[in-house]
Design a protein around this motif. Structure first.
Motif, PDB file in Angstrom:
ATOM      1  N   PHE A  47      78.451  52.188  53.695  1.00 53.80           N
ATOM      2  CA  PHE A  47      79.704  51.449  53.250  1.00 53.80           C
ATOM      3  C   PHE A  47      79.131  49.994  53.302  1.00 53.80           C
ATOM      4  CE2 PHE A  47      83.157  48.527  54.889  1.00 53.80           C
ATOM      5  CZ  PHE A  47      84.139  48.842  53.880  1.00 53.80           C
ATOM      6  N   ALA A  48      79.045  49.619  51.841  1.00 55.99           N
ATOM      7  CA  ALA A  48      78.670  48.396  51.672  1.00 55.99           C
ATOM      8  C   ALA A  48      79.754  47.231  51.996  1.00 55.99           C
ATOM      9  CB  ALA A  48      78.312  48.124  50.096  1.00 55.99           C
ATOM     10  N   THR A  49      79.309  46.122  52.928  1.00 50.94           N
ATOM     11  CA  THR A  49      80.427  45.265  53.310  1.00 50.94           C
ATOM     12  C   THR A  49      79.448  44.051  53.587  1.00 50.94           C
ATOM     13  OG1 THR A  49      81.866  44.738  54.952  1.00 50.94           O
ATOM     14  CG2 THR A  49      79.876  45.989  55.748  1.00 50.94           C
ATOM     15  N   ALA A  50      79.964  42.917  53.864  1.00 50.81           N
ATOM     16  CA  ALA A  50      79.412  41.523  54.252  1.00 50.81           C
ATOM     17  C   ALA A  50      79.610  41.379  55.828  1.00 50.81           C
ATOM     18  CB  ALA A  50      80.102  40.726  53.251  1.00 50.81           C
ATOM     19  N   ALA A  51      78.631  40.834  56.119  1.00 52.23           N
ATOM     20  CA  ALA A  51      78.758  40.367  57.615  1.00 52.23           C
ATOM     21  C   ALA A  51      77.954  38.787  57.691  1.00 52.23           C
ATOM     22  CB  ALA A  51      77.823  41.205  58.878  1.00 52.23           C
ATOM     23  N   GLY A  52      78.619  38.112  58.148  1.00 59.83           N
ATOM     24  CA  GLY A  52      78.286  36.642  58.424  1.00 59.83           C
ATOM     25  C   GLY A  52      77.606  35.981  57.152  1.00 59.83           C
ATOM     26  N   GLY A  53      78.311  36.320  55.888  1.00 57.53           N
ATOM     27  CA  GLY A  53      78.162  35.910  54.563  1.00 57.53           C
ATOM     28  C   GLY A  53      76.938  36.722  54.078  1.00 57.53           C
ATOM     29  N   ALA A  54      76.419  37.500  54.560  1.00 58.16           N
ATOM     30  CA  ALA A  54      75.153  38.455  54.182  1.00 58.16           C
ATOM     31  C   ALA A  54      75.719  39.723  53.721  1.00 58.16           C
ATOM     32  CB  ALA A  54      74.192  38.354  54.981  1.00 58.16           C
ATOM     33  N   GLU A  55      75.349  40.406  52.795  1.00 59.10           N
ATOM     34  CA  GLU A  55      75.451  41.755  52.464  1.00 59.10           C
ATOM     35  C   GLU A  55      74.834  42.745  53.725  1.00 59.10           C
ATOM     36  OE1 GLU A  55      74.110  43.181  48.831  1.00 59.10           O
ATOM     37  OE2 GLU A  55      75.502  41.596  47.468  1.00 59.10           O
ATOM     38  N   ALA A  56      75.724  43.835  53.960  1.00 57.52           N
ATOM     39  CA  ALA A  56      75.545  44.544  55.050  1.00 57.52           C
ATOM     40  C   ALA A  56      75.780  46.096  54.820  1.00 57.52           C
ATOM     41  CB  ALA A  56      75.864  44.111  56.288  1.00 57.52           C
ATOM     42  N   VAL A  57      75.241  47.112  55.172  1.00 62.24           N
ATOM     43  CA  VAL A  57      75.668  48.378  55.131  1.00 62.24           C
ATOM     44  C   VAL A  57      76.090  49.108  56.480  1.00 62.24           C
ATOM     45  CG1 VAL A  57      74.933  50.744  54.584  1.00 62.24           C
ATOM     46  CG2 VAL A  57      74.156  48.988  53.220  1.00 62.24           C
ATOM     47  N   GLU A  58      77.390  49.354  56.614  1.00 59.43           N
ATOM     48  CA  GLU A  58      77.797  50.114  57.898  1.00 59.43           C
ATOM     49  C   GLU A  58      78.080  51.510  57.547  1.00 59.43           C
ATOM     50  OE1 GLU A  58      81.337  47.992  58.800  1.00 59.43           O
ATOM     51  OE2 GLU A  58      80.196  46.335  59.477  1.00 59.43           O
ATOM     52  N   HIS A  59      78.539  52.233  58.550  1.00 60.29           N
ATOM     53  CA  HIS A  59      78.827  53.823  58.570  1.00 60.29           C
ATOM     54  C   HIS A  59      80.074  53.995  59.174  1.00 60.29           C
ATOM     55  CE1 HIS A  59      74.948  54.568  56.862  1.00 60.29           C
ATOM     56  NE2 HIS A  59      74.199  53.686  57.829  1.00 60.29           N
ATOM     57  N   PRO A  60      80.950  54.751  58.491  1.00 69.11           N
ATOM     58  CA  PRO A  60      82.218  55.219  59.294  1.00 69.11           C
ATOM     59  C   PRO A  60      82.045  55.921  60.422  1.00 69.11           C
ATOM     60  CG  PRO A  60      81.966  56.417  57.233  1.00 69.11           C
ATOM     61  CD  PRO A  60      80.802  55.564  57.258  1.00 69.11           C
ATOM     62  N   GLU A  61      83.061  56.130  61.174  1.00 67.81           N
ATOM     63  CA  GLU A  61      82.877  57.023  62.313  1.00 67.81           C
ATOM     64  C   GLU A  61      83.202  58.396  61.921  1.00 67.81           C
ATOM     65  OE1 GLU A  61      85.954  55.661  65.103  1.00 67.81           O
ATOM     66  OE2 GLU A  61      84.682  53.632  65.546  1.00 67.81           O
ATOM     67  N   ALA A  62      82.648  59.470  62.527  1.00 73.72           N
ATOM     68  CA  ALA A  62      82.962  60.881  62.212  1.00 73.72           C
ATOM     69  C   ALA A  62      84.074  60.974  62.254  1.00 73.72           C
ATOM     70  CB  ALA A  62      81.918  61.781  62.991  1.00 73.72           C
ATOM     71  N   GLY A  63      84.837  61.792  61.273  1.00 75.64           N
ATOM     72  CA  GLY A  63      86.212  62.138  61.364  1.00 75.64           C
ATOM     73  C   GLY A  63      87.353  61.009  60.643  1.00 75.64           C
TER      74      GLY A  63
END
Length: 234
Positions: free
Chosen positions: A141-157
């Motif tokens: 999941f491409a998002t932004a954190a602190g003004g910088a691009e970041a990749v997160e992951h959803p929770e299972a389910g």
């Protein structure tokens, strides 16, 4: 022609009252928020106040149904609000609704006026088909954190919208990713209006028609198509 969207069986089972309406637009001319889009937001806030008549957004039956759906997949709705409730709370606060850009302002206004989650995706950035599924937990999941691009992951389910490249919106309609969001350079877009019972199909169609008309006024010459309502029996 409206592109095909898919709703997984496990999502259907989770929320039998779910349905959506897609609006597709081509030849849009986006840009900074302007007098037209700002007026739409102001009017939407006035309509919201009249609709709620002194109640809190979470006490509206449609928002209550969304809260129940969020609870069903393990989310705490008081901490993670669906997009319509989150926008409604901002509309009622002293600072009012944010001005993002013309297209985002237009669909946010429809969301607030009808108290319904509405999202907008850049069609040129969507990879493959869009699907509403329960996440495995390893999708990017491409998002932004602190003004910088970041990749997160959803929770299972977790219920997510995704395409062939990854998640486009987490927790159903809680947070949109940066990869497919509408920018001032966006030309073609897919708008998604999502409903839970007790909102009627006619109410959903009315919101979709109003969105299409607003887009045509904001972007003269754009080609806007309102799709058919997707319901559980379809």
């Amino acid at each position: 022609m409206i592109r095909t969207l898919h709703v997984a069986d496990e999502v259907r089972a989770l929320a039998p009252g779910f349905g959506y309406l897609a609006v597709e637009a081509h030849g849009l001319t986006n840009g900074p928020s302007d007098e037209f889009s700002s007026a739409l937001l102001d009017e939407a806030a006035r309509r919201l106040v009249a609709r709620l008549d002194g109640r809190a957004p979470q006490d509206d039956p449609h928002i209550a149904a969304w809260r129940a759906a969020y609870t069903a997949f393990g989310c705490k709705p008081s901490r993670t609000r669906n997009s319509a409730e989150a926008l409604a709370k901002r509309a009622l606060a002293d600072g009012g609704l944010p001005r993002i850009n013309r297209l985002v302002d237009v669909y946010n206004a429809i969301s607030v006026a009808h108290l319904i989650p509405v999202g907008g995706e850049d069609l040129d950035r969507i990879q493959g088909e869009m699907r509403l599924v329960r996440a495995a937990g390893d999708e990017p999941f491409a998002t932004a954190a602190g003004g910088a691009e970041a990749v997160e992951h959803p929770e299972a389910g977790e219920v997510v919208w995704c395409d062939d490249e990854g998640v486009t919106c987490r927790r159903w309609n809680w947070r949109q990713g940066v990869r497919t969001r509408l920018t001032e350079e966006s030309v073609d877009a897919l708008f998604l209006l999502e409903r839970m019972a007790p909102m009627t199909w006619d109410e959903l169609r009315t919101a979709g028609t109003e969105l299409a008309e607003a887009l045509e006024k904001a972007c003269p010459g754009a080609r806007v198509e309102v799709g058919e309502v997707w319901a559980q029996e379809s």
